[in-house]
Design a protein around this motif. Structure first.
Motif, PDB file in Angstrom:
ATOM      1  N   ILE A 194       0.834  -1.205   0.000  1.00 12.65           N
ATOM      2  CA  ILE A 194       0.000   0.000   0.000  1.00 12.65           C
ATOM      3  C   ILE A 194       0.869   1.257   0.000  1.00 12.65           C
ATOM      4  O   ILE A 194       0.655   2.182  -0.806  1.00 12.65           O
ATOM      5  CB  ILE A 194      -0.940  -0.004   1.220  1.00 12.65           C
ATOM      6  CG1 ILE A 194      -1.938  -1.158   1.113  1.00 12.65           C
ATOM      7  CG2 ILE A 194      -1.681   1.332   1.341  1.00 12.65           C
ATOM      8  CD1 ILE A 194      -2.695  -1.437   2.397  1.00 12.65           C
ATOM      9  N   PHE A 195       1.864   1.309   0.894  1.00 17.20           N
ATOM     10  CA  PHE A 195       2.724   2.497   0.957  1.00 17.20           C
ATOM     11  C   PHE A 195       3.495   2.683  -0.349  1.00 17.20           C
ATOM     12  O   PHE A 195       3.663   3.811  -0.833  1.00 17.20           O
ATOM     13  CB  PHE A 195       3.697   2.387   2.136  1.00 17.20           C
ATOM     14  CG  PHE A 195       3.042   2.520   3.486  1.00 17.20           C
ATOM     15  CD1 PHE A 195       2.053   3.462   3.716  1.00 17.20           C
ATOM     16  CD2 PHE A 195       3.412   1.694   4.541  1.00 17.20           C
ATOM     17  CE1 PHE A 195       1.452   3.588   4.961  1.00 17.20           C
ATOM     18  CE2 PHE A 195       2.823   1.809   5.792  1.00 17.20           C
ATOM     19  CZ  PHE A 195       1.832   2.759   6.000  1.00 17.20           C
ATOM     20  N   ALA A 220       2.573   1.770  -3.320  1.00 16.76           N
ATOM     21  CA  ALA A 220       1.634   2.220  -4.352  1.00 16.76           C
ATOM     22  C   ALA A 220       1.391   3.719  -4.277  1.00 16.76           C
ATOM     23  O   ALA A 220       1.070   4.357  -5.296  1.00 16.76           O
ATOM     24  CB  ALA A 220       0.312   1.467  -4.207  1.00 16.76           C
ATOM     25  N   TYR A 221       1.572   4.287  -3.101  1.00 13.45           N
ATOM     26  CA  TYR A 221       1.351   5.725  -2.928  1.00 13.45           C
ATOM     27  C   TYR A 221       2.667   6.501  -2.802  1.00 13.45           C
ATOM     28  O   TYR A 221       2.711   7.596  -2.249  1.00 13.45           O
ATOM     29  CB  TYR A 221       0.454   5.974  -1.717  1.00 13.45           C
ATOM     30  CG  TYR A 221      -0.987   5.592  -1.986  1.00 13.45           C
ATOM     31  CD1 TYR A 221      -1.847   6.465  -2.648  1.00 13.45           C
ATOM     32  CD2 TYR A 221      -1.467   4.334  -1.630  1.00 13.45           C
ATOM     33  CE1 TYR A 221      -3.159   6.106  -2.925  1.00 13.45           C
ATOM     34  CE2 TYR A 221      -2.780   3.963  -1.904  1.00 13.45           C
ATOM     35  CZ  TYR A 221      -3.619   4.853  -2.557  1.00 13.45           C
ATOM     36  OH  TYR A 221      -4.919   4.489  -2.841  1.00 13.45           O
ATOM     37  N   GLY A 222       3.743   5.916  -3.328  1.00  9.45           N
ATOM     38  CA  GLY A 222       5.005   6.640  -3.445  1.00  9.45           C
ATOM     39  C   GLY A 222       5.909   6.608  -2.229  1.00  9.45           C
ATOM     40  O   GLY A 222       6.832   7.422  -2.124  1.00  9.45           O
ATOM     41  N   GLU A 223       5.688   5.665  -1.299  1.00  5.92           N
ATOM     42  CA  GLU A 223       6.543   5.553  -0.113  1.00  5.92           C
ATOM     43  C   GLU A 223       7.061   4.110   0.002  1.00  5.92           C
ATOM     44  O   GLU A 223       6.656   3.352   0.881  1.00  5.92           O
ATOM     45  CB  GLU A 223       5.766   5.937   1.146  1.00  5.92           C
ATOM     46  CG  GLU A 223       5.270   7.375   1.145  1.00  5.92           C
ATOM     47  CD  GLU A 223       4.488   7.715   2.401  1.00  5.92           C
ATOM     48  OE1 GLU A 223       5.086   8.288   3.330  1.00  5.92           O
ATOM     49  OE2 GLU A 223       3.287   7.386   2.463  1.00  5.92           O
ATOM     50  N   ARG A 255      -2.167   7.649   5.993  1.00  8.15           N
ATOM     51  CA  ARG A 255      -2.678   6.746   4.965  1.00  8.15           C
ATOM     52  C   ARG A 255      -3.833   5.888   5.493  1.00  8.15           C
ATOM     53  O   ARG A 255      -4.091   4.797   4.979  1.00  8.15           O
ATOM     54  CB  ARG A 255      -1.550   5.831   4.470  1.00  8.15           C
ATOM     55  CG  ARG A 255      -0.371   6.551   3.834  1.00  8.15           C
ATOM     56  CD  ARG A 255      -0.759   7.232   2.537  1.00  8.15           C
ATOM     57  NE  ARG A 255       0.402   7.831   1.865  1.00  8.15           N
ATOM     58  CZ  ARG A 255       0.330   8.613   0.803  1.00  8.15           C
ATOM     59  NH1 ARG A 255      -0.871   8.893   0.289  1.00  8.15           N
ATOM     60  NH2 ARG A 255       1.418   9.117   0.252  1.00  8.15           N
ATOM     61  N   GLU A 276      -6.399   5.087   2.754  1.00  9.11           N
ATOM     62  CA  GLU A 276      -5.855   4.203   1.731  1.00  9.11           C
ATOM     63  C   GLU A 276      -5.748   2.766   2.237  1.00  9.11           C
ATOM     64  O   GLU A 276      -6.041   1.803   1.512  1.00  9.11           O
ATOM     65  CB  GLU A 276      -4.485   4.706   1.275  1.00  9.11           C
ATOM     66  CG  GLU A 276      -4.534   6.003   0.476  1.00  9.11           C
ATOM     67  CD  GLU A 276      -4.460   7.244   1.352  1.00  9.11           C
ATOM     68  OE1 GLU A 276      -4.733   7.132   2.571  1.00  9.11           O
ATOM     69  OE2 GLU A 276      -4.129   8.329   0.820  1.00  9.11           O
TER      70      GLU A 276
END
Length: 513
Positions: free
Chosen positions: A295-296, A298-301, A326, A329
């Motif tokens: 998940i992280f 996928a969101y740029g982290e 997040r 998300e």
């Protein structure tokens, strides 16, 4: 030829029952130089009060650095030096009845740090006396000029001369001819030791260099003092102390990175064995770390959370108040597999979570929390502190929070030096001295000391910090006194002898508790 008589009483290190004895040196060539020690007054906080092992106690107080300085000042005409009375601490336990616990010791029979057995006998019975040592544990810079501060601080309540007294006002009742001023550490240390959290351990404390708030009456207990407020109050303190022509020494504020409270607990203490072996690690990765990493990422982290290693030590999972939240998300991504209620719980718990890095500082008390069950967890699947549940805000000083502390400390120290220069008084750079301890500080005797926490009998003789990880032990206060003596000798053309720190006790070890 010097006519010197030295009487040395070597103190048995470690055992709490030892009463202090000090080297007593007489030398016809000793001189006060340009200083007048007739009435020496010390203002400050716990570092001035002789606080160690988590409290002030009767014998420990005798090793306060001002008391050690006064012993040397007495050789060249220095007057009587008084400290708040702790005579009621008959068993040398420390603490205040009903408020604080007893001092910390090493229980040799079990090999751990414990409060010494017994109950405090120190009370809040008013002494209503101005003392030469006006170090007040817990005091921030602006507290020294706050009328009625005794109502807020039990240590000052014990000896404030009146209900409306100020610490600085009581200090001036001693008509100082010489002073030391080591105030300011708590203006930033309270924030640091609380992991940048308020008293609830979760809500972020404020940095008033960011908020711009210059009204300390509205500050929370763990907030960082605005640097302009600090400079203004500090100038008032020094101007007042020098108003009758007194000379003195001011001390800079040490960096938190130099004390064992922040350097003892590693950020990555989770060995494969501690995590229960490969099977448990694989389960944690499949059920928690893998999904969070996905998940992280996928969101740029991509490195906010990484899968646990089965071959090397792993970082703890922490709550970062400054991380991107997040929660939504995570809830959205996991709702299909976990169901909305469980996914919502995961989002709530891990929305601001990440793994610790080498740039973070884990506070000393966290060592007893990592790996324990978190009773507030919404699910038994995610309830192990630092492993499957993020360590609360208060347990870690993050890199961002550490930068706030460093910036404030630098601003305070710049003000201290500037104000000292403007008033022609000496500066003892305790920040530089404490930083030297990180790599090793070699003193005049040739002994090398470090900022490490106690780690066994083999290192006992090298340890300068007490068991609370913030304050020096008796040996450490002797080193501090020596650094100030060296500054006095140079700045005021004095010739005062130094203490030998090796003659002072280190860690308090008791055979049983």
């Amino acid at each position: 030829m010097k006519n010197k008589f030295i009487y040395l009483a070597i103190i048995a290190a470690g055992f709490a029952s030892c009463e202090p004895e000090f080297e007593n040196t007489v030398d016809a060539n000793y001189t006060s130089g340009d200083a007048d020690f007739t009435s020496y007054v010390a203002v400050g906080n716990s570092l001035t009060a002789g606080y160690m092992d988590g409290t002030v106690y009767r014998v420990g107080q005798t090793y306060s650095f001002p008391n050690l300085l006064a012993q040397k000042f007495a050789l060249v005409g220095g007057g009587e030096f008084t400290q708040p009375s702790y005579a009621e601490d008959v068993n040398n336990l420390g603490g205040i009845q009903g408020l604080t616990g007893t001092r910390l010791v090493i229980n040799a029979s079990v090999g751990g740090v414990q409060p010494i057995a017994g109950s405090p006998t120190i009370t809040l019975t008013p002494q209503a006396t101005a003392y030469n040592n006006m170090g007040v544990p817990g005091a921030k810079s602006f507290h020294l000029t706050f009328p009625g501060y005794g109502a807020l601080n039990p240590y000052f309540a014990r000896h404030a001369t009146s209900p409306s007294a100020t610490v600085l006002g009581d200090a001036m009742l001693k008509t100082p001819t010489f002073f030391t001023n080591w105030i300011g550490a708590n203006d930033v240390l309270a924030y640091a030791t609380s992991g940048g959290a308020q008293a609830d351990g979760v809500t972020p404390a404020a940095d008033h260099n960011f908020t711009g708030n210059t009204n300390p009456a509205t500050y929370g207990g763990n907030d960082i003092t605005n640097s302009n407020v600090f400079a203004s109050v500090y100038s008032t303190i020094v101007t007042t102390l020098t108003s009758n022509g007194a000379k003195g020494v001011v001390c800079t504020i040490p960096s938190v990175t130099s004390i064992p409270y922040f350097t003892t607990v590693p950020y990555a203490p989770l060995s494969p064995t501690a995590l229960g072996g490969s099977a448990n690690i694989n389960a944690l990765n499949a059920q928690l770390y893998g999904p969070l990493d996905g998940i992280f990422t996928a969101y740029g982290e991509p490195n906010r959370v990484n899968p646990l290693s089965a071959t090397s030590a792993n970082p703890i999972l922490i709550y970062d108040a400054d991380a991107i939240d997040r929660s939504a998300e995570i809830t959205g991504a996991l709702s299909g597999t976990l169901g909305v209620p469980t996914a919502t719980a995961f989002g709530m718990v891990f929305g601001k979570a990440r793994q610790a890095t080498a740039a973070d500082l884990v506070v000393l008390p966290a060592s007893s929390v990592i790996g324990t069950t978190n009773a507030s967890s919404p699910s038994a699947l995610i309830n192990i502190n630092g492993v499957s549940y993020p360590m609360a805000n208060k347990w870690v000083l993050t890199a961002t929070e550490k930068a706030r502390v460093a910036n404030a400390t630098a601003a305070y120290n710049a003000s201290i030096v500037s104000i000292a220069n403007a008033n022609d008084i000496a500066v003892a750079d305790m920040n530089a001295i404490m930083n030297q301890l990180v790599t090793g500080l070699r003193i005049e005797t040739g002994q090398l000391y470090t900022a490490n926490y106690f780690s066994g009998s083999a290192t006992e003789g090298l340890v300068l910090f007490s068991l609370d990880g913030v304050h020096p032990n008796a040996r450490g206060y002797a080193v501090i006194a020596n650094e100030i003596l060296k500054v006095i000798n140079e700045f005021y053309n004095a010739n005062l002898p130094l203490h030998n720190p090796s003659y002072f006790p280190g860690i308090n070890i008791v055979p049983s508790n």
